[in-house]
Enzyme design. Structure first.
Site, PDB file in Angstrom:
ATOM      1  N   ASN A   7       0.805  -1.207  -0.005  1.00 26.51           N
ATOM      2  CA  ASN A   7       0.024   0.200  -0.115  1.00 26.51           C
ATOM      3  C   ASN A   7       0.774   1.196   0.184  1.00 26.51           C
ATOM      4  O   ASN A   7       1.610   1.569   1.027  1.00 26.51           O
ATOM      5  CB  ASN A   7      -0.795  -0.302   1.340  1.00 26.51           C
ATOM      6  CG  ASN A   7      -1.557   1.173   1.227  1.00 26.51           C
ATOM      7  OD1 ASN A   7      -1.773   2.001   0.377  1.00 26.51           O
ATOM      8  ND2 ASN A   7      -2.723   1.235   2.368  1.00 26.51           N
ATOM      9  N   ARG A  98      -2.873  -2.252  -3.388  1.00 21.46           N
ATOM     10  CA  ARG A  98      -3.836  -1.346  -3.011  1.00 21.46           C
ATOM     11  C   ARG A  98      -3.836  -0.094  -4.154  1.00 21.46           C
ATOM     12  O   ARG A  98      -2.766   0.585  -4.113  1.00 21.46           O
ATOM     13  CB  ARG A  98      -3.977  -0.752  -1.588  1.00 21.46           C
ATOM     14  CG  ARG A  98      -4.878   0.146  -1.360  1.00 21.46           C
ATOM     15  CD  ARG A  98      -4.690   1.139  -0.359  1.00 21.46           C
ATOM     16  NE  ARG A  98      -5.983   1.919  -0.159  1.00 21.46           N
ATOM     17  CZ  ARG A  98      -5.717   3.253   0.288  1.00 21.46           C
ATOM     18  NH1 ARG A  98      -4.695   3.628   0.899  1.00 21.46           N
ATOM     19  NH2 ARG A  98      -6.980   3.914   0.663  1.00 21.46           N
ATOM     20  N   HIS A 187     -12.931   3.521   0.653  1.00 17.49           N
ATOM     21  CA  HIS A 187     -13.202   2.454   1.720  1.00 17.49           C
ATOM     22  C   HIS A 187     -13.930   1.127   1.249  1.00 17.49           C
ATOM     23  O   HIS A 187     -14.164   0.289   2.105  1.00 17.49           O
ATOM     24  CB  HIS A 187     -13.630   2.663   2.952  1.00 17.49           C
ATOM     25  CG  HIS A 187     -13.167   4.043   3.641  1.00 17.49           C
ATOM     26  ND1 HIS A 187     -13.731   4.998   4.124  1.00 17.49           N
ATOM     27  CD2 HIS A 187     -11.685   4.019   3.882  1.00 17.49           C
ATOM     28  CE1 HIS A 187     -12.886   5.635   4.887  1.00 17.49           C
ATOM     29  NE2 HIS A 187     -11.695   5.382   4.788  1.00 17.49           N
ATOM     30  N   ARG A 248     -11.625  16.550   8.052  1.00 18.38           N
ATOM     31  CA  ARG A 248     -12.461  16.589   6.980  1.00 18.38           C
ATOM     32  C   ARG A 248     -13.924  17.052   7.202  1.00 18.38           C
ATOM     33  O   ARG A 248     -14.433  16.491   8.122  1.00 18.38           O
ATOM     34  CB  ARG A 248     -12.527  15.758   5.961  1.00 18.38           C
ATOM     35  CG  ARG A 248     -11.203  15.059   5.258  1.00 18.38           C
ATOM     36  CD  ARG A 248     -11.396  14.136   4.110  1.00 18.38           C
ATOM     37  NE  ARG A 248     -10.135  13.570   3.763  1.00 18.38           N
ATOM     38  CZ  ARG A 248      -9.994  12.129   3.749  1.00 18.38           C
ATOM     39  NH1 ARG A 248     -10.918  11.422   4.130  1.00 18.38           N
ATOM     40  NH2 ARG A 248      -8.765  11.632   3.558  1.00 18.38           N
ATOM     41  N   GLU A 393      -7.900  -4.537   5.628  1.00 17.35           N
ATOM     42  CA  GLU A 393      -7.886  -4.317   4.097  1.00 17.35           C
ATOM     43  C   GLU A 393      -6.779  -5.019   3.733  1.00 17.35           C
ATOM     44  O   GLU A 393      -6.806  -5.464   2.476  1.00 17.35           O
ATOM     45  CB  GLU A 393      -7.773  -2.613   4.029  1.00 17.35           C
ATOM     46  CG  GLU A 393      -9.118  -1.935   4.095  1.00 17.35           C
ATOM     47  CD  GLU A 393      -8.953  -0.456   4.411  1.00 17.35           C
ATOM     48  OE1 GLU A 393      -8.484  -0.122   5.422  1.00 17.35           O
ATOM     49  OE2 GLU A 393      -9.260   0.082   3.317  1.00 17.35           O
TER      50      GLU A 393
END
Ligand code: ADP
Length: 421
Positions: A7, A98, A187, A248, A393
């Protein structure tokens, strides 16, 4: 087989070596042999760290100027007699990567070919902060491990099953047809993994259950997973939309932006930083983007931290209701991610008073839920189950790699999800 999962970010490479196979996936018995991280790539004091079960974590500091060197060092430490887990890199039979953005062209994980690489390149314009680094890692790993297959697993792919009514913005249609401005969602690997595991935990076929999945980490998103297919999700064209996050803003009235630009005399890049780095839990509380610190500040009477916490949970509650409506009912709400798995207070506050929807949390089970376990925290008689599922993940990436190579990778998209051209 042993799969190396990579990743790659702008200045980091996260890696894991996972032993898996189609049989091990079925039995949920695949194993992480090693995990680690290279960070501060591009600086003179880059750090490589590796953890192997039952051993003391190991780290080394040295200059690593680019991704190729980072991947080279990862391979070197993996075969190190003391700190590694492999006798030779030849034990690695595949690499899973990823990749953040696959645009509208991929609705599954895929074997990397020159065409796939070109497609990831095409999507750089949609994810300029992520795809270039993913590509850099991909190229480095292909150069260093040319004899093994490489598989790309996309954050956006799972949400390609959303229908146009969920992914088209109320903007002039040309912005979609010309620039592909639409909702993509992110996601995806996590939402997919935890929805599959939730169905298993409930002992019901995935094709029978409607699940609202809540991935709550530094970035936060929810998805409506209708019988195995994502039909809506809170993140949109970028990961900014939807829930309140660490830094965010999540949902907001876009007309605020030109207004702020005029009144505060800020530049576009300052505006971008405001939305992505100085908003959310941090922007509202002025305390921190970290939920643990927010909860601590709430407990000591900090009113803005309390407000940030309440907004965070209120948005989750609103989307649970919205997704119950979207799917015509729900069978489970699943929490995952650092906050979702660990904060009993967030789960309790978000779901309080939702008995009218059939959601009955077992407050005690929720409060004492052990870490790292797949577990139900709803009351025995609750119509809607509430599940905690630790996300993983990297494991999904390793599993998809095996599935792609075994020719059993399904497409996540369902027919009829295309918008008119
Ligand atoms: P990322 O999105 O970077 O992978 P994580 O999934 O690790 O992030 O989640 C990080 C968030 O989880 C942080 O806000 C952190 O405060 C929160 N978190 C971790 N443990 C707890 C806890 N015990 N209680 C509340 N929040 C927690």
């Amino acid at each position: 087989m042993k799969v190396l999962v990579l990743n790659c970010g702008s200045s980091s490479v996260k890696f894991q070596v996972i032993e898996t196979s189609l049989e091990m996936i079925e039995a949920n018995s695949d194993a992480t042999l090693a995990r680690g991280l290279v960070e501060k790539i591009g600086l003179s004091d880059s750090r490589l760290a590796i953890e192997v079960e039952g051993r003391k974590p190991y780290q080394e500091i040295s200059e690593i100027l680019e991704h190729r060197t980072a991947v080279e060092r990862v391979l070197k430490v993996l075969v190190h007699p003391e700190h590694g887990v492999l006798k030779s890199v030849k034990e690695l039979e595949a690499v899973g990567h990823r990749v953040v953005h696959g645009g509208e062209k991929v609705a599954s994980s895929v074997l990397v070919t020159p065409e796939v690489e070109a497609m990831i390149e095409e999507c750089v314009v949609l994810a300029p902060l992520h795809n270039p680094h993913n590509l850099r890692g991909l190229n480095a790993a292909r150069g260093l491990l040319p004899g093994v297959p490489h598989v790309a697993v996309f954050d956006t792919a799972f949400h390609q099953s959303m229908p146009p009514m969920a992914f088209i913005y109320g903007l002039p249609y040309e912005l979609y047809s010309r620039h592909r401005i639409r909702r993509y969602g992110f996601h995806g690997t996590s939402h997919r993994f935890v929805s599959i595991r939730t169905a298993k935990l409930l002992g019901r076929p995935l094709e029978d259950v409607r699940i609202v999945t809540c991935h709550l980490g530094n970035g936060c998103s929810m998805a409506a997973v209708d019988r195995g297919h994502s039909v809506d999700t809170t993140m949109g064209f970028t990961p900014l939309e939807g829930l309140l996050m660490g830094t965010r803003s999540g949902d907001l009235d876009a007309a605020i932006l030109p207004w702020v630009m005029t009144m505060e005399d800020v530049t576009l890049s300052q505006l971008n930083a405001m939305l992505n780095k100085h908003s959310g839990l941090y922007g509202i509380s002025g305390v921190s983007s970290d939920m643990r610190e927010i909860e601590h500040a709430c407990a000591t009477g900090n009113k803005r931290a309390r407000l940030a916490f309440d907004i965070f949970c209120y948005r989750i509650r609103k989307y649970v209701g919205a997704y119950a409506a979207a799917m015509g009912g729900i069978d489970a709400v699943t929490f995952t991610g650092g906050i979702g798995e660990n904060s009993s207070l967030v789960r309790q506050t978000s779901l309080a008073g939702m008995e009218f929807l059939g959601i009955e949390l077992d407050e005690e089970a929720n409060r004492v839920a052990p870490r790292g376990k797949e577990i139900l925290v709803s009351k025995g008689g609750s119509k809607v189950a509430v599940a905690l599922i630790p996300t993983n993940e990297e494991r999904v990436i390793a599993r998809d790699t095996v599935r792609v190579l075994g020719g059993v990778m399904p497409s996540f998209a369902v027919p009829g999800t295309e918008a008119p051209r």
